[in-house]
Design a protein around this motif. Structure first.
Motif, mmCIF file in Angstrom:
data_model
loop_
_atom_site.group_PDB
_atom_site.id
_atom_site.type_symbol
_atom_site.label_atom_id
_atom_site.label_comp_id
_atom_site.label_asym_id
_atom_site.label_seq_id
_atom_site.Cartn_x
_atom_site.Cartn_y
_atom_site.Cartn_z
ATOM 1 N N SER A 301 -0.143 -40.781 -8.224
ATOM 2 C CA SER A 301 -1.032 -40.098 -7.291
ATOM 3 C C SER A 301 -1.261 -40.985 -6.074
ATOM 4 C CB SER A 301 -2.360 -39.783 -7.980
ATOM 5 O OG SER A 301 -3.307 -39.306 -7.059
ATOM 6 N N SER A 302 -1.509 -40.356 -4.938
ATOM 7 C CA SER A 302 -1.667 -41.122 -3.699
ATOM 8 C C SER A 302 -3.040 -41.770 -3.567
ATOM 9 C CB SER A 302 -1.433 -40.212 -2.490
ATOM 10 O OG SER A 302 -2.430 -39.193 -2.434
ATOM 11 N N GLY A 303 -4.027 -41.313 -4.349
ATOM 12 C CA GLY A 303 -5.377 -41.853 -4.196
ATOM 13 C C GLY A 303 -6.077 -42.025 -5.520
ATOM 14 N N GLU A 304 -7.408 -42.047 -5.464
ATOM 15 C CA GLU A 304 -8.183 -42.261 -6.678
ATOM 16 C C GLU A 304 -8.151 -41.044 -7.601
ATOM 17 O OE1 GLU A 304 -12.088 -43.461 -5.713
ATOM 18 O OE2 GLU A 304 -11.483 -45.322 -4.716
ATOM 19 N N GLY A 305 -8.103 -39.845 -7.036
ATOM 20 C CA GLY A 305 -8.053 -38.643 -7.857
ATOM 21 C C GLY A 305 -6.647 -38.380 -8.364
ATOM 22 N N PRO A 306 -6.513 -37.625 -9.463
ATOM 23 C CA PRO A 306 -5.189 -37.365 -10.025
ATOM 24 C C PRO A 306 -4.430 -36.281 -9.263
ATOM 25 C CG PRO A 306 -6.844 -36.234 -11.317
ATOM 26 C CD PRO A 306 -7.595 -37.037 -10.284
ATOM 27 N N ALA A 307 -3.132 -36.276 -9.436
ATOM 28 C CA ALA A 307 -2.275 -35.162 -9.027
ATOM 29 C C ALA A 307 -1.829 -34.447 -10.297
ATOM 30 C CB ALA A 307 -1.071 -35.669 -8.248
ATOM 31 N N THR A 308 -1.569 -33.148 -10.200
ATOM 32 C CA THR A 308 -1.255 -32.358 -11.393
ATOM 33 C C THR A 308 0.091 -31.665 -11.247
ATOM 34 O OG1 THR A 308 -3.603 -31.962 -11.836
ATOM 35 C CG2 THR A 308 -2.021 -30.477 -12.888
ATOM 36 N N LEU A 309 0.930 -31.809 -12.270
ATOM 37 C CA LEU A 309 2.167 -31.041 -12.384
ATOM 38 C C LEU A 309 1.970 -30.031 -13.502
ATOM 39 C CD1 LEU A 309 4.825 -33.929 -12.235
ATOM 40 C CD2 LEU A 309 3.727 -32.706 -10.349
ATOM 41 N N TRP A 310 2.336 -28.770 -13.270
ATOM 42 C CA TRP A 310 2.052 -27.748 -14.265
ATOM 43 C C TRP A 310 3.147 -26.686 -14.285
ATOM 44 C CZ3 TRP A 310 1.086 -22.656 -12.578
ATOM 45 C CH2 TRP A 310 0.912 -22.510 -11.200
ATOM 46 N N ALA A 311 3.202 -25.960 -15.389
ATOM 47 C CA ALA A 311 4.156 -24.860 -15.540
ATOM 48 C C ALA A 311 3.514 -23.758 -16.362
ATOM 49 C CB ALA A 311 5.438 -25.340 -16.212
ATOM 50 N N THR A 312 3.876 -22.511 -16.064
ATOM 51 C CA THR A 312 3.371 -21.349 -16.786
ATOM 52 C C THR A 312 4.546 -20.547 -17.328
ATOM 53 O OG1 THR A 312 3.425 -19.792 -14.937
ATOM 54 C CG2 THR A 312 1.507 -21.249 -15.093
ATOM 55 N N TRP A 313 4.228 -19.415 -17.952
ATOM 56 C CA TRP A 313 5.285 -18.509 -18.414
ATOM 57 C C TRP A 313 6.186 -18.089 -17.265
ATOM 58 C CZ3 TRP A 313 5.917 -18.076 -23.446
ATOM 59 C CH2 TRP A 313 4.833 -18.242 -24.299
ATOM 60 N N ASN A 314 5.626 -17.968 -16.064
ATOM 61 C CA ASN A 314 6.372 -17.439 -14.927
ATOM 62 C C ASN A 314 7.093 -18.504 -14.115
ATOM 63 O OD1 ASN A 314 5.488 -14.760 -15.435
ATOM 64 N ND2 ASN A 314 3.527 -15.219 -14.446
ATOM 65 N N THR A 315 6.890 -19.779 -14.450
ATOM 66 C CA THR A 315 7.597 -20.829 -13.731
ATOM 67 C C THR A 315 9.092 -20.715 -14.009
ATOM 68 O OG1 THR A 315 5.687 -22.293 -13.938
ATOM 69 C CG2 THR A 315 7.789 -23.316 -13.377
ATOM 70 N N PRO A 316 9.942 -20.747 -12.969
ATOM 71 C CA PRO A 316 11.389 -20.624 -13.202
ATOM 72 C C PRO A 316 11.896 -21.655 -14.199
ATOM 73 C CG PRO A 316 10.893 -20.459 -10.866
ATOM 74 C CD PRO A 316 9.613 -20.855 -11.547
ATOM 75 N N GLY A 317 12.860 -21.235 -15.019
ATOM 76 C CA GLY A 317 13.426 -22.123 -16.021
ATOM 77 C C GLY A 317 12.695 -22.011 -17.337
ATOM 78 N N ARG A 318 13.108 -22.830 -18.284
ATOM 79 C CA ARG A 318 12.485 -22.885 -19.591
ATOM 80 C C ARG A 318 12.283 -24.339 -19.971
ATOM 81 N NH1 ARG A 318 16.649 -19.363 -22.787
ATOM 82 N NH2 ARG A 318 17.864 -19.718 -20.923
ATOM 83 N N GLY A 319 11.379 -24.580 -20.904
ATOM 84 C CA GLY A 319 11.176 -25.938 -21.356
ATOM 85 C C GLY A 319 9.900 -26.540 -20.809
ATOM 86 N N PRO A 320 9.717 -27.833 -21.043
ATOM 87 C CA PRO A 320 8.473 -28.505 -20.675
ATOM 88 C C PRO A 320 8.350 -28.755 -19.180
ATOM 89 C CG PRO A 320 10.025 -30.054 -21.601
ATOM 90 C CD PRO A 320 10.643 -28.701 -21.765
ATOM 91 N N VAL A 321 7.176 -29.228 -18.795
ATOM 92 C CA VAL A 321 6.976 -29.630 -17.405
ATOM 93 C C VAL A 321 7.887 -30.808 -17.075
ATOM 94 C CG1 VAL A 321 5.284 -30.427 -15.711
ATOM 95 C CG2 VAL A 321 4.580 -28.858 -17.538
ATOM 96 N N LEU A 322 8.004 -31.747 -18.006
ATOM 97 C CA LEU A 322 8.786 -32.957 -17.771
ATOM 98 C C LEU A 322 9.701 -33.218 -18.962
ATOM 99 C CD1 LEU A 322 9.209 -35.397 -15.871
ATOM 100 C CD2 LEU A 322 7.400 -36.582 -17.123
ATOM 101 N N THR A 323 11.011 -33.342 -18.700
ATOM 102 C CA THR A 323 12.002 -33.675 -19.721
ATOM 103 C C THR A 323 12.660 -34.992 -19.349
ATOM 104 O OG1 THR A 323 12.463 -31.338 -20.181
ATOM 105 C CG2 THR A 323 14.104 -32.942 -20.895
ATOM 106 N N LEU A 324 12.649 -35.953 -20.266
ATOM 107 C CA LEU A 324 13.260 -37.257 -20.033
ATOM 108 C C LEU A 324 14.479 -37.418 -20.928
ATOM 109 C CD1 LEU A 324 10.525 -37.633 -18.648
ATOM 110 C CD2 LEU A 324 10.428 -39.942 -19.582
ATOM 111 N N LEU A 325 15.613 -37.778 -20.316
ATOM 112 C CA LEU A 325 16.863 -37.974 -21.030
ATOM 113 C C LEU A 325 17.180 -39.462 -21.119
ATOM 114 C CD1 LEU A 325 18.919 -35.223 -19.154
ATOM 115 C CD2 LEU A 325 17.552 -34.946 -21.224
#
Length: 447
Positions: A301-325
């Motif tokens: 995050s750029s400052g003291e407050g957090p930044a949020t990454l999110w996904a819903t049923w309608n977010t393009p693609g399938r799977g988690p918000v973050l996938t690490l290989l």
């Protein structure tokens, strides 16, 4: 009286040369030509539409007058073409089936070998090419508009596809068993480009463009490299080897800020960061995304407050918000990950590594099935001053480890409604170490 063409074909066969049979001309129908053909003969089809169920049980070569002008079709439930033995070649033609039944098959290779070149296969609602115990070599061919473009079913099945295009299918290629190799192919605009359910799959120098999910690996082995990914809602789901994805071209930066007019999506911003660089997300921003990473990267995050990454049923693609290989070494600082579906917030495969500080992993709705954060294989994760929340009542587990995965949890908090805060399964080394962490009212099954 026998036609001159038939006499010539018999004469050439007598001398050990392949005969050339023409439809129409020498024979009124393709079925008649196939019945009369000798092993090694070549059947030439004039432009037109040939309707029937064609059994290829001997080594012959079937040549059309161009894929756009020579159509083989069947109206019944049986495949258009069935290969049962010998080496069969099909070239410069189109195989279509349009009933729309799920069990429909365009080309069914039960045994023997099929060489398919410069052709098109379209089976609406069914399977373009089904390989059971046989072998298929596919060159410069288009598989389009199918429920499944090509699928391999048995351990003896084999597919080699070169410079072919698999486009606009629900599943482009599905490997249940056997061996498949894709070289220089294009997977485009499929719901799932390549689905590896088992067997051995090699992918070399292919392009995955504008798929909902480019590559999914649930079981089996996958190898290869120098594959280009662009415009997919999600690139990879499951473990793939290092170097499987080719680096994208374009300028690279040590530090990239997002949102920014320079990047239309978060995925573009991630690709612009050099391995080991930093992606800075504006504090307080909420970014909808699904990311797949296989490089070292810091996201903060750029400052003291957090930044949020999110996904819903309608977010393009399938799977988690973050996938690490494998190859991913990701450091999250002040970043929240939130999912609004049954998919996890984070999944680690292979030798992926995650360190998260001062972040929150949460779900809305019923919560993900099987784990809000999931670690597989030999992956590792460390959570420091993090909060895990399962959302409303469901059957999920906040932190789930399988295989040889390991996690360290320090000064963190678990909350919400779920079965277990932490669970470790399977491998003898799989386990969790916790320090000053709280899980009010929950049991923990850490090994």
């Amino acid at each position: 009286m026998a036609k001159p063409g038939i006499f010539l074909a018999l004469l050439l066969t007598f001398w050990g040369w392949a005969g050339v049979l023409r439809v129409p001309g020498d024979f009124a129908s393709l079925q008649d030509a196939l019945a009369a053909a000798e092993p090694g003969d070549e059947i030439h089809l004039a432009p037109g539409r040939y309707v029937g169920e064609f059994l290829l049980s001997k080594p012959v070569r079937l040549v059309g007058s161009g894929a756009e002008r020579t159509i083989l079709a069947a109206l019944a439930v049986h495949p258009v073409i069935r290969v049962t033995e010998g080496e069969v070649e099909l070239a410069h033609l189109t195989v279509v089936k349009g009933i729309g039944w799920r069990a429909d098959v365009g080309i069914d290779v039960l045994s023997g070998k099929l060489v398919l070149s410069h052709s098109t296969v379209r089976v609406r609602g069914g399977t373009g090419i089904k390989v059971k115990n046989g072998e298929v070599e596919m060159v410069c061919t288009l598989l389009a508009g199918c429920l499944t473009g090509v699928e391999l079913h048995e351990p003896e099945a084999c597919l080699v596809a070169r410079e072919s295009r698999i486009e606009g299918n629900t599943w482009g290629a599905v490997v249940w068993a056997g061996r498949a190799q894709f070289v220089g192919c294009v997977f485009a605009e499929n719901e799932t480009g390549l689905d590896v359910q088992g067997g051995e799959v090699s992918v070399l120098g292919c392009r995955f463009e504008s798929n909902e999910l480019a590559v999914s690996r649930k079981a089996g082995t996958i190898s290869g490299g120098a594959n280009f990914f662009q415009g997919n809602a999600q690139d990879v789901q499951g473990a793939v080897p290092r170097g499987f994805r080719a680096p994208r071209e374009g300028p690279r930066c040590e530090v990239v800020h997002f949102p920014s007019p320079e990047y239309a999506t978060l995925g573009e911003a991630v690709e612009a960061v050099v391995p080991g660089g930093t992606l800075v997300i504006t504090s307080g921003s909420e970014v909808e995304a699904r990311l797949t990473l296989d490089k070292a990267l810091t996201i903060r995050s750029s400052g003291e407050g957090p930044a949020t990454l999110w996904a819903t049923w309608n977010t393009p693609g399938r799977g988690p918000v973050l996938t690490l290989l494998s190859g991913a070494e990701v450091h999250l600082v002040g970043v929240n990950l939130e999912t609004e579906s049954y998919e996890p917030a984070v999944v680690l495969y292979g030798e992926g590594v995650l360190r998260a500080e001062d972040g929150r992993f949460s779900s809305r709705g019923d919560g993900p099935r099987g784990g809000l954060v999931r670690l597989f294989d030999d992956s590792q994760a460390e959570f420091v001053r993090c909060r895990f929340s399962s959302g409303t009542e469901g059957e999920s587990i906040c932190l789930l480890l399988e295989g040889q995965a390991r996690a360290l949890v320090e000064d963190s908090w678990f909350e919400g409604y779920t079965l277990f805060g932490i669970e470790a399964r399977e491998g003898p080394r799989s386990g969790v170490e916790t320090t000053a962490s709280w899980a009010p009212g929950w049991p923990s099954r850490a090994a």
